[in-house]
Design an enzyme around this catalytic site. Structure first.
Site, PDB file in Angstrom:
ATOM      1  N   GLU A  53      46.251  41.544  42.118  1.00  0.00           N
ATOM      2  CA  GLU A  53      45.197  40.967  41.277  1.00  0.00           C
ATOM      3  C   GLU A  53      43.967  40.586  42.092  1.00  0.00           C
ATOM      4  O   GLU A  53      42.836  40.748  41.638  1.00  0.00           O
ATOM      5  CB  GLU A  53      45.731  39.753  40.514  1.00  0.00           C
ATOM      6  CG  GLU A  53      46.718  40.098  39.403  1.00  0.00           C
ATOM      7  CD  GLU A  53      46.113  40.963  38.318  1.00  0.00           C
ATOM      8  OE1 GLU A  53      44.880  40.950  38.131  1.00  0.00           O
ATOM      9  OE2 GLU A  53      46.885  41.685  37.645  1.00  0.00           O
ATOM     10  N   TYR A 136      40.830  33.925  35.041  1.00  0.00           N
ATOM     11  CA  TYR A 136      41.399  35.230  34.686  1.00  0.00           C
ATOM     12  C   TYR A 136      42.567  35.595  35.595  1.00  0.00           C
ATOM     13  O   TYR A 136      43.639  36.003  35.118  1.00  0.00           O
ATOM     14  CB  TYR A 136      40.340  36.335  34.768  1.00  0.00           C
ATOM     15  CG  TYR A 136      40.987  37.698  34.811  1.00  0.00           C
ATOM     16  CD1 TYR A 136      41.539  38.254  33.681  1.00  0.00           C
ATOM     17  CD2 TYR A 136      41.123  38.387  36.024  1.00  0.00           C
ATOM     18  CE1 TYR A 136      42.201  39.471  33.711  1.00  0.00           C
ATOM     19  CE2 TYR A 136      41.773  39.604  36.074  1.00  0.00           C
ATOM     20  CZ  TYR A 136      42.314  40.142  34.913  1.00  0.00           C
ATOM     21  OH  TYR A 136      42.977  41.342  34.963  1.00  0.00           O
ATOM     22  N   ASP A 154      39.936  40.726  30.817  1.00  0.00           N
ATOM     23  CA  ASP A 154      39.070  41.337  31.835  1.00  0.00           C
ATOM     24  C   ASP A 154      38.059  42.228  31.132  1.00  0.00           C
ATOM     25  O   ASP A 154      37.931  42.208  29.904  1.00  0.00           O
ATOM     26  CB  ASP A 154      39.897  42.098  32.870  1.00  0.00           C
ATOM     27  CG  ASP A 154      40.583  43.337  32.293  1.00  0.00           C
ATOM     28  OD1 ASP A 154      40.560  43.517  31.044  1.00  0.00           O
ATOM     29  OD2 ASP A 154      41.132  44.126  33.081  1.00  0.00           O
TER      30      ASP A 154
END
Length: 353
Positions: A53, A136, A154
């Site tokens: 990520e 996020y 996203d």
């Protein structure tokens, strides 16, 4: 949405359609636990999900994947990454861009290894407290690594949701509305699969320029498809032209190699290695060369950052044999792969003769 269904039935149908599609068509990624993997008892490694990520912030999957494999090969556990020299981490990150991510990655590894016993927190607040982990990223890790309900939005999800509902508010003002609409559909029963499914939908089907509506599991409910204006969404505020900054890079090649120096930790390309240069400003640089010499122009390097375009006039010289830099160091040119040179500086070096 379908006029024949209630809002609750619409949402149930959207969830079911997306998850059925994901079970059949979702991407297989090296860090991902697919539904069949989970059914077979495979468990996600939070550190591997976290690493992916962080790398995928502002980076595509094809570009990030080789880095992900290399980092895990060098530092299989978060404790290994924490024990690594930061210079080594920055060097291996070179080419991924947004170098604050690399500094935060190393800081986060140290925090988890030394402060949390090597265990990543399984709560949203715990994840958001980690260096380099924002809203996020925390939600993405929560869903993918722990299979907990999370609001993962996203750029791909923004595109899907704005087309599904024909959201008329332009980005970035539309973000709260998009998060609300996305959260209303998110599956509480399969949160990890759902989060990855909707991101896959945007990445592979509901693409920016050529959406494949015939393959979309949400085509039946998509308002933009019904109107035939899919590529109009998401609406965006008109971008201002990027300012241009100018500078001069001083390419010094001596008997001991190439003169390099490390940039300050704070600021753009912080902690990375550079070919020494002037400051980067919107007007022509008026700073003198680091020493008197016959400086030969090698051309111009252009590099686009998020908020501006940089144009570097590259000047090269060979110093006197006894000259030594007051700051920085000499690096052998056949060993530059071992230096944490960002992409713009690799462009400078390649202008050689």
């Amino acid at each position: 949405m379908s006029a024949s269904l209630s809002p609750r039935q619409d949402i149930a149908r959207l969830r079911a359609a997306l998850l059925d599609w994901y079970d059949r068509e979702g991407r297989t990624l090296p860090w991902r636990i697919r539904p069949e993997d989970r059914a077979a008892g495979r468990v996600a490694a939070p550190s591997a999900i976290w690493l992916s990520e962080i790398m995928l912030q502002q980076t595509t999957v094809p570009h990030a994947t080789p880095y992900w494999f290399r980092f895990l090969d060098l530092w299989p556990r978060v404790e290994d990454l924490a024990a690594a020299a930061r210079e080594d981490v920055m060097r291996e990150w070179a080419g991924l861009g947004y170098y604050a991510r690399a500094r935060n990655l190393h800081a986060c590894a140290i925090h988890v290894a030394e402060g949390l016993g090597g265990v990543f927190p399984g709560t949203l607040d715990g994840l958001k407290a980690l260096p380099g982990v924002g809203e996020y990223t925390a939600n993405a890790i929560l869903a993918a690594a722990f299979d907990h309900p999370a609001s993962v939005v996203d750029g791909n999800v923004e595109r899907v949701i704005t087309r599904l509902h024909r959201v008329q508010t332009p980005l970035p003002k539309a973000k709260p509305e998009i998060r609300r609409l996305a959260a209303a559909i998110a599956s509480p029963d399969r949160p990890g699969d759902y989060a990855q499914a909707i991101m896959d939908l945007g990445a592979t089907v509901c693409t920016p320029r050529t959406p494949d509506c015939a393959a979309c599991p949400w085509a039946f409910a998509c308002a933009a498809r019904a109107e035939g204006d899919m590529t109009r969404y998401p609406l965006k505020e008109k971008k201002k032209p990027k300012p241009v900054r100018l500078g001069t890079a001083w390419l010094v090649r001596g008997e001991q190699g190439l003169w390099l120096r490390r940039r300050p930790d704070k600021g753009l390309l912080g902690g990375m290695v550079e070919v020494p240069s002037t400051s980067w400003a919107e007007g022509p640089p008026d700073e003198a060369p680091p020493f008197k010499a016959d400086w030969v122009s090698r051309g111009e390097v252009r590099h686009v950052f998020t908020h501006f375009e940089l144009r570097l006039d590259v000047r090269e010289t060979t110093p006197a044999p006894d000259w030594q830099p007051e700051d920085g160091y000499w690096a052998a040119e056949d060993q530059l792969d071992n230096q944490a040179l960002p992409s713009v500086m690799r462009k400078v070096v390649k202008l050689r003769r």
